[in-house]
Design an enzyme around this catalytic site. Structure first.
Site, PDB file in Angstrom:
ATOM      1  N   ASP A 204       7.843 155.250 123.649  1.00 31.28           N
ATOM      2  CA  ASP A 204       6.434 154.854 123.625  1.00 31.28           C
ATOM      3  C   ASP A 204       5.741 155.503 124.821  1.00 31.28           C
ATOM      4  O   ASP A 204       5.813 154.996 125.945  1.00 31.28           O
ATOM      5  CB  ASP A 204       6.307 153.331 123.697  1.00 31.28           C
ATOM      6  CG  ASP A 204       4.872 152.857 123.643  1.00 31.28           C
ATOM      7  OD1 ASP A 204       3.959 153.702 123.560  1.00 31.28           O
ATOM      8  OD2 ASP A 204       4.651 151.624 123.700  1.00 31.28           O
TER       9      ASP A 204
ATOM     10  N   GLU B 178       7.920 173.446 121.095  1.00 31.44           N
ATOM     11  CA  GLU B 178       8.436 173.599 119.734  1.00 31.44           C
ATOM     12  C   GLU B 178       7.613 172.707 118.804  1.00 31.44           C
ATOM     13  O   GLU B 178       7.768 171.490 118.795  1.00 31.44           O
ATOM     14  CB  GLU B 178       9.912 173.207 119.673  1.00 31.44           C
ATOM     15  CG  GLU B 178      10.522 173.386 118.289  1.00 31.44           C
ATOM     16  CD  GLU B 178      11.160 172.131 117.727  1.00 31.44           C
ATOM     17  OE1 GLU B 178      11.522 172.133 116.540  1.00 31.44           O
ATOM     18  OE2 GLU B 178      11.266 171.127 118.464  1.00 31.44           O
TER      19      GLU B 178
ATOM     20  N   ASP C  82      10.651 170.059 123.683  1.00 30.55           N
ATOM     21  CA  ASP C  82      11.240 169.838 122.368  1.00 30.55           C
ATOM     22  C   ASP C  82      10.391 168.884 121.533  1.00 30.55           C
ATOM     23  O   ASP C  82       9.872 167.889 122.039  1.00 30.55           O
ATOM     24  CB  ASP C  82      12.648 169.250 122.557  1.00 30.55           C
ATOM     25  CG  ASP C  82      13.347 168.978 121.247  1.00 30.55           C
ATOM     26  OD1 ASP C  82      13.581 169.943 120.492  1.00 30.55           O
ATOM     27  OD2 ASP C  82      13.651 167.797 120.968  1.00 30.55           O
TER      28      ASP C  82
ATOM     29  N   ASP D 233       5.302 160.416 114.156  1.00 27.25           N
ATOM     30  CA  ASP D 233       5.674 159.979 115.502  1.00 27.25           C
ATOM     31  C   ASP D 233       7.180 159.762 115.572  1.00 27.25           C
ATOM     32  O   ASP D 233       7.853 160.270 116.460  1.00 27.25           O
ATOM     33  CB  ASP D 233       4.923 158.684 115.845  1.00 27.25           C
ATOM     34  CG  ASP D 233       5.181 158.213 117.267  1.00 27.25           C
ATOM     35  OD1 ASP D 233       6.050 158.780 117.947  1.00 27.25           O
ATOM     36  OD2 ASP D 233       4.503 157.265 117.699  1.00 27.25           O
TER      37      ASP D 233
ATOM     38  N   HIS E  73       6.003 165.364 117.416  1.00 25.06           N
ATOM     39  CA  HIS E  73       6.402 163.987 117.176  1.00 25.06           C
ATOM     40  C   HIS E  73       5.942 163.012 118.253  1.00 25.06           C
ATOM     41  O   HIS E  73       6.273 161.833 118.175  1.00 25.06           O
ATOM     42  CB  HIS E  73       7.923 163.902 117.055  1.00 25.06           C
ATOM     43  CG  HIS E  73       8.476 164.757 115.970  1.00 25.06           C
ATOM     44  ND1 HIS E  73       8.341 164.447 114.639  1.00 25.06           N
ATOM     45  CD2 HIS E  73       9.148 165.938 116.003  1.00 25.06           C
ATOM     46  CE1 HIS E  73       8.917 165.379 113.905  1.00 25.06           C
ATOM     47  NE2 HIS E  73       9.408 166.298 114.712  1.00 25.06           N
TER      48      HIS E  73
ATOM     49  N   ASP F  27      12.630 155.708 119.566  1.00 23.53           N
ATOM     50  CA  ASP F  27      11.422 156.503 119.747  1.00 23.53           C
ATOM     51  C   ASP F  27      10.656 156.042 120.985  1.00 23.53           C
ATOM     52  O   ASP F  27      10.258 154.878 121.095  1.00 23.53           O
ATOM     53  CB  ASP F  27      10.531 156.373 118.510  1.00 23.53           C
ATOM     54  CG  ASP F  27       9.337 157.298 118.569  1.00 23.53           C
ATOM     55  OD1 ASP F  27       9.537 158.518 118.488  1.00 23.53           O
ATOM     56  OD2 ASP F  27       8.204 156.792 118.705  1.00 23.53           O
TER      57      ASP F  27
ATOM     58  N   ASN G 180      11.065 162.953 123.613  1.00 19.70           N
ATOM     59  CA  ASN G 180      10.586 162.192 122.464  1.00 19.70           C
ATOM     60  C   ASN G 180      11.390 160.937 122.184  1.00 19.70           C
ATOM     61  O   ASN G 180      10.871 159.973 121.618  1.00 19.70           O
ATOM     62  CB  ASN G 180      10.615 163.091 121.219  1.00 19.70           C
ATOM     63  CG  ASN G 180      10.220 162.361 119.959  1.00 19.70           C
ATOM     64  OD1 ASN G 180       9.049 162.041 119.780  1.00 19.70           O
ATOM     65  ND2 ASN G 180      11.186 162.069 119.102  1.00 19.70           N
TER      66      ASN G 180
END
Length: 601
Positions: free
Chosen positions: A253, A312, A282, A245, A286, A251, A155
């Site tokens: 893309d 998760e 994991d 997100d 998100h 973060d 993520n």
């Protein structure tokens, strides 16, 4: 990315889903709940001729507060024989990729392709050990029939090598769809050169184009949430906080073609490095559901169709999670979040808790064959963001429910419940070390009971608020058809429950494997027995002549994985030697005997 020779081209974006399989909020219809006692099949009948493979059990092979000594892969390798004896078929290991710092648990991920092989971020090894030790662990586990489940953190990225100027807009952390500042140039840590790796395995160098947002502006030295200009949060994510997100760090893309290509290749590369049993994915709430669906399909077709995949997704909404599993084509398992919440709530109410409510709306009620059930994990430990305490007296009851039932998914046993925990405030003298559940003796016997006798049909007695039970008559394909009966109470009085175990067990004499409840139960000619249980505890009743019973009764699990008890014994031995030597020195008898010594002045 032309260096990725021989790799099947990753699929392009999935076609638009139909309305019945649409992601995000469209997966969530009007909220429905399923009361466990009403929805669980009772009896759940399994014919003697039906296939009956051995039960599967997973171990979470770490806790959050473990020492950063680089010795964990070796510890796990040494524990494999005992774990195999307990029936463990999968071990979920912590993130093995290079973290932001040598002591990082791996969720602060820096480099997917560094498994403790390259000198980066202050060390060659990770907190858990070096790559060659990891490869050795996986190889040894395979020899014991245990699959290693690799924790994949896809993520975000942390600890960039350099910062870049990025035009971004600040958003409300409590509602990421709401902009709270004008566009401005920020200084974002988004440049990843991986200098220690030097381009090995993957040529991709990450920069601001590969991310959608960040949580720190180095120009003004402030934390927050910024979304980069020209980027949008993925729409097919969880709708908590408006759009969830963004979670932490930089973060990723997942729509960027370089990112997709690199992550798809990474899965193939990982399989080439070691023979894994699967992935724990994991933080999947998100990032793009569509990307995850493509990624799991890619693994199925190009990596290993037998990999076990568990995600998760922390959400107390089992109807939603059930639809998410359907959207993923049933290729993925999910952890049962609602069940853990129920266990916590009921246990903390003590004798006022209603045991009939434990399975209310649990994911195992919706999708028992795509669920991983658990009692505690590293995120729910004390001091963690998802802390979900279960009362200590209730932990053995909870494990009996997930280990010994027919419809409780694949149970995952937590490291600290077998080996203990250092806790969130560890001390050098280990004075605050938290010992394993019930002193370490009860849970291993439950795991052995699962391996040997938890088979066949199930008869539920979820009929009283403070005393419930269930029975498994056994299956002829396992342990010669021996079964078990489980009864538990959260009350302060001894009680009992009359339950059916099958006419095939008539006149057998059953005793409590856990030895918490003395006495014996004689099964009548109709297959019924009156099974007692001590206050605030659980009993697991099995024929005293059952196949494997002698082994279970004499089994002693070696919980001393850190060597504390061995150290104490050696220290006690050294102290005894020193004390004896000092006693001799005080008497000063060296070279002297009898009367000569007594008369000497």
């Amino acid at each position: 990315m032309s260096a990725f020779l021989g790799l099947p081209a990753p699929p392009g974006p999935s076609p638009p889903p139909s309305p019945t399989e649409a992601p995000s909020s469209a997966l969530r219809p009007w909220r429905a709940r399923r009361p466990g006692a009403q929805w669980l099949p009772n009896p759940q009948l399994i014919t003697p001729h039906a296939p009956c493979p051995p039960n599967q059990t997973m171990l979470q092979g770490f806790e959050w507060y473990m020492p950063a000594d680089g010795a964990h892969w070796g510890r796990l390798a040494g524990a494999l024989p005992a774990l195999a004896a307990l029936g463990v078929s999968r071990v979920w290991i912590p993130p093995a990729c290079k973290a932001a710092r040598p002591g990082g648990n791996g969720y602060d991920i820096y480099d997917l392709y560094d498994l403790g092989e390259f000198e980066q971020k202050g060390a060659r090894r990770t907190k858990w050990g070096a790559k060659e030790e990891l490869v050795g662990l996986v190889r040894e586990a395979e020899g014991f029939g245990i699959g290693i489940v690799f924790d994949a953190v896809l993520n975000h990225k942390a600890a960039a090598d350099y910062s870049e100027q990025v035009v971004a807009e600040r958003v409300d952390p409590k509602d990421r769809t709401r902009v709270v500042g004008e566009e401005a140039v920020i200084e974002a840590w988004t440049g990843y050169e991986f200098p220690g790796r030097g381009g090995a395995y993957s040529p991709l160098k990450w920069n601001k184009e590969h991310f959608t947002g960040i949580d720190y502006d180095d120009r003004i030295k402030e934390t927050g949430v910024w979304k980069f200009k020209g980027k949008e949060w993925a729409e097919d994510v969880d709708e908590e906080l408006g759009n969830y997100d963004y979670l932490m760090f930089a973060d990723v893309d997942h729509r960027h073609p370089d990112v997709r290509r690199d992550l798809f290749y990474w899965a193939v590369w990982l399989r080439s490095q070691m023979k894994l049993g699967g992935l724990r994915l994991d933080a999947i709430k998100h990032y793009s559901f569509e990307f995850l669906r493509d990624f799991t399909a890619h693994i199925h077709h190009h990596v290993d169709p037998n990999w076990f995949l568990v995600g998760e997704y922390w959400r107390e909404d089992s109807e939603f999670l059930a639809r998410f599993i359907e959207y993923m084509g049933h290729r993925i398992f999910l952890f049962d979040v609602q069940l853990v919440s129920n266990l916590s709530r009921v246990s903390l109410l003590g004798e006022k808790g209603d045991l009939r409510e434990v399975f209310d709306d649990a994911l195992v009620v919706w999708k028992p064959y795509n669920t991983v059930s658990f009692v505690v994990n590293h995120d729910t430990q004390e001091g963690q963001s998802l802390e979900t305490p279960v009362a200590p007296f209730f932990i053995p009851l909870a494990y009996a429910l997930i280990l010994l039932r027919a419809n409780a998914g694949i149970p995952c046993v937590f490291w600290s419940d077998l080996y203990g925990s250092f806790g969130q405030h560890p001390r050098p003298d280990r004075a605050n070390f938290i010992p394993p559940t019930s002193g370490g003796a009860i849970l291993p016997k439950m795991m052995l009971a699962r391996q040997l006798w938890a088979y066949g049909s199930q008869f539920d007695y979820l009929d009283q608020p403070h005393c419930i039970g269930f029975t498994r008559p056994g299956h002829p394909a396992q342990s010669d058809g021996d079964g078990l009966a489980v009864v538990m109470t959260n009350g302060w009085a001894w009680t009992s429950k009359k339950m059916f175990v099958g006419e095939v067990h008539a006149r057998e004499i059953w005793t409590d494997v856990l030895r918490w409840c003395p006495g014996k139960v004689v099964i009548d000619n109709a297959g019924w027995g009156e099974f007692p249980v001590a206050c605030r505890s659980v009993s697991v009743w099995v024929n005293r002549a059952a196949q494997g019973r002698e082994f279970v009764d004499s089994f002693v699990f070696d919980r001393d994985i850190y060597g504390f008890e061995k150290e104490a014994e050696e220290a006690a031995g050294r102290d005894a030697e020193i004390a004896a030597q000092r006693a001799l020195e005080r008497l000063d008898i060296t070279g002297r005997t009898g009367p000569a010594f007594l008369g000497d002045k």
